[in-house]
Design a protein around this motif. Structure first.
Motif, short mmCIF file in Angstrom:
data_model
loop_
_atom_site.label_atom_id
_atom_site.label_comp_id
_atom_site.label_asym_id
_atom_site.label_seq_id
_atom_site.Cartn_x
_atom_site.Cartn_y
_atom_site.Cartn_z
N PHE A 118 0.83 -1.21 0.00
CA PHE A 118 0.00 0.00 0.00
C PHE A 118 0.87 1.26 0.00
O PHE A 118 0.52 2.26 -0.62
N ALA A 119 1.99 1.21 0.68
CA ALA A 119 2.91 2.35 0.71
C ALA A 119 3.67 2.48 -0.61
O ALA A 119 3.95 3.58 -1.08
N TYR A 120 4.02 1.33 -1.21
CA TYR A 120 4.78 1.31 -2.46
C TYR A 120 4.10 0.38 -3.46
O TYR A 120 4.58 -0.72 -3.75
N PRO A 121 2.95 0.81 -4.01
CA PRO A 121 2.20 -0.08 -4.92
C PRO A 121 2.98 -0.42 -6.20
O PRO A 121 2.73 -1.44 -6.82
N ASN A 122 3.91 0.42 -6.59
CA ASN A 122 4.72 0.18 -7.79
C ASN A 122 6.05 -0.48 -7.45
O ASN A 122 6.93 -0.55 -8.29
N GLY A 123 6.21 -0.91 -6.21
CA GLY A 123 7.45 -1.53 -5.78
C GLY A 123 8.45 -0.49 -5.31
O GLY A 123 8.20 0.71 -5.35
N PHE A 124 9.60 -0.96 -4.84
CA PHE A 124 10.68 -0.06 -4.46
C PHE A 124 11.98 -0.69 -4.92
O PHE A 124 12.00 -1.80 -5.43
N TRP A 125 13.06 0.03 -4.78
CA TRP A 125 14.33 -0.39 -5.37
C TRP A 125 15.28 -0.99 -4.34
O TRP A 125 15.43 -0.46 -3.25
N LYS A 126 15.89 -2.08 -4.71
CA LYS A 126 16.97 -2.69 -3.94
C LYS A 126 18.14 -2.84 -4.90
O LYS A 126 17.95 -2.95 -6.11
N GLY A 127 19.34 -2.85 -4.36
CA GLY A 127 20.51 -2.92 -5.23
C GLY A 127 21.27 -4.23 -5.08
O GLY A 127 21.37 -4.79 -4.00
N LEU A 128 21.78 -4.70 -6.22
CA LEU A 128 22.67 -5.84 -6.25
C LEU A 128 23.93 -5.42 -6.99
O LEU A 128 23.87 -4.65 -7.94
N CYS A 129 25.07 -5.96 -6.56
CA CYS A 129 26.30 -5.69 -7.30
C CYS A 129 26.24 -6.46 -8.62
O CYS A 129 25.39 -7.33 -8.80
N GLU A 130 27.14 -6.15 -9.51
CA GLU A 130 27.12 -6.77 -10.83
C GLU A 130 27.32 -8.29 -10.76
O GLU A 130 26.67 -9.05 -11.47
N THR A 131 28.18 -8.75 -9.85
CA THR A 131 28.42 -10.18 -9.69
C THR A 131 27.15 -10.90 -9.25
O THR A 131 26.80 -11.95 -9.79
N CYS A 132 26.45 -10.33 -8.28
CA CYS A 132 25.22 -10.94 -7.79
C CYS A 132 24.11 -10.87 -8.84
O CYS A 132 23.31 -11.80 -8.97
N LEU A 133 24.08 -9.78 -9.58
CA LEU A 133 23.10 -9.65 -10.65
C LEU A 133 23.32 -10.74 -11.69
O LEU A 133 22.37 -11.40 -12.12
N ASP A 134 24.57 -10.97 -12.07
CA ASP A 134 24.89 -12.03 -13.03
C ASP A 134 24.48 -13.40 -12.49
O ASP A 134 23.92 -14.22 -13.21
N SER A 135 24.77 -13.64 -11.23
CA SER A 135 24.43 -14.92 -10.59
C SER A 135 22.92 -15.13 -10.57
O SER A 135 22.43 -16.21 -10.92
N ALA A 136 22.18 -14.11 -10.18
CA ALA A 136 20.72 -14.21 -10.11
C ALA A 136 20.13 -14.34 -11.52
O ALA A 136 19.13 -15.04 -11.71
N GLN A 137 20.74 -13.69 -12.50
CA GLN A 137 20.27 -13.79 -13.88
C GLN A 137 20.39 -15.23 -14.38
O GLN A 137 19.50 -15.74 -15.06
N LYS A 138 21.49 -15.91 -14.02
CA LYS A 138 21.66 -17.31 -14.41
C LYS A 138 20.56 -18.18 -13.82
O LYS A 138 20.04 -19.09 -14.47
N ILE A 139 20.18 -17.90 -12.57
CA ILE A 139 19.09 -18.64 -11.92
C ILE A 139 17.79 -18.40 -12.68
O ILE A 139 17.03 -19.32 -12.94
N TYR A 140 17.53 -17.14 -13.05
CA TYR A 140 16.31 -16.80 -13.78
C TYR A 140 16.25 -17.56 -15.10
O TYR A 140 15.22 -18.13 -15.45
N LEU A 141 17.36 -17.59 -15.84
CA LEU A 141 17.38 -18.28 -17.13
C LEU A 141 17.18 -19.79 -16.94
O LEU A 141 16.48 -20.43 -17.73
N GLU A 142 17.77 -20.33 -15.90
CA GLU A 142 17.62 -21.75 -15.60
C GLU A 142 16.18 -22.09 -15.23
O GLU A 142 15.63 -23.09 -15.68
N VAL A 143 15.56 -21.22 -14.45
CA VAL A 143 14.17 -21.43 -14.04
C VAL A 143 13.27 -21.42 -15.27
O VAL A 143 12.39 -22.27 -15.41
#
Length: 113
Positions: free
Chosen positions: A19-44
């Motif tokens: 209700f406070a953030y209906p459009n979501g809010f921002w969290k940050g990941l470093c580039e290494t973690c972003l790459d790692s999470a992206q691989k999980i997304y593609l695998e899923v």
């Protein structure tokens, strides 16, 4: 000269803050973690591995999650790798942030040439 940011921003939808953030809010990941999470997304998306119930490390929702390894800064140890759980919705946000980040990198490269 443009300073390089430490984190890539990912839109996260927190169940208790919808209700406070209906459009979501921002969290940050470093580039290494972003790459790692992206691989999980593609695998899923490719293999559709079964998820398990758990709490997402980004949005804190208790839902179906997928295991991922992310790096966290630790002032006494430097960087610590931790196994965390990420929900599909956050992984989708990771994918969007990954594509946006790669496009920005290509645009910056072309701007310097």
């Amino acid at each position: 000269m443009n300073p390089k940011p430490d984190c890539i921003l990912i839109r996260v939808f927190h169940l208790h803050l919808k209700f406070a953030y209906p459009n979501g809010f921002w969290k940050g990941l470093c580039e290494t973690c972003l790459d790692s999470a992206q691989k999980i997304y593609l695998e899923v998306n490719k293999n559709k591995p079964s998820c398990r119930k758990g709490k997402c490390a980004l949005c804190e929702s208790k839902t179906g999650v997928f295991p991922a390894e992310l790096e966290f800064p630790d002032f006494s140890k430097g960087i610590v790798k931790k196994d965390v759980n990420l929900c599909y919705r956050c992984l989708k946000g990771v994918d969007e942030a990954y594509i946006r980040h790669k496009k920005e990198m290509i645009e910056q490269e072309h701007a310097h040439h």
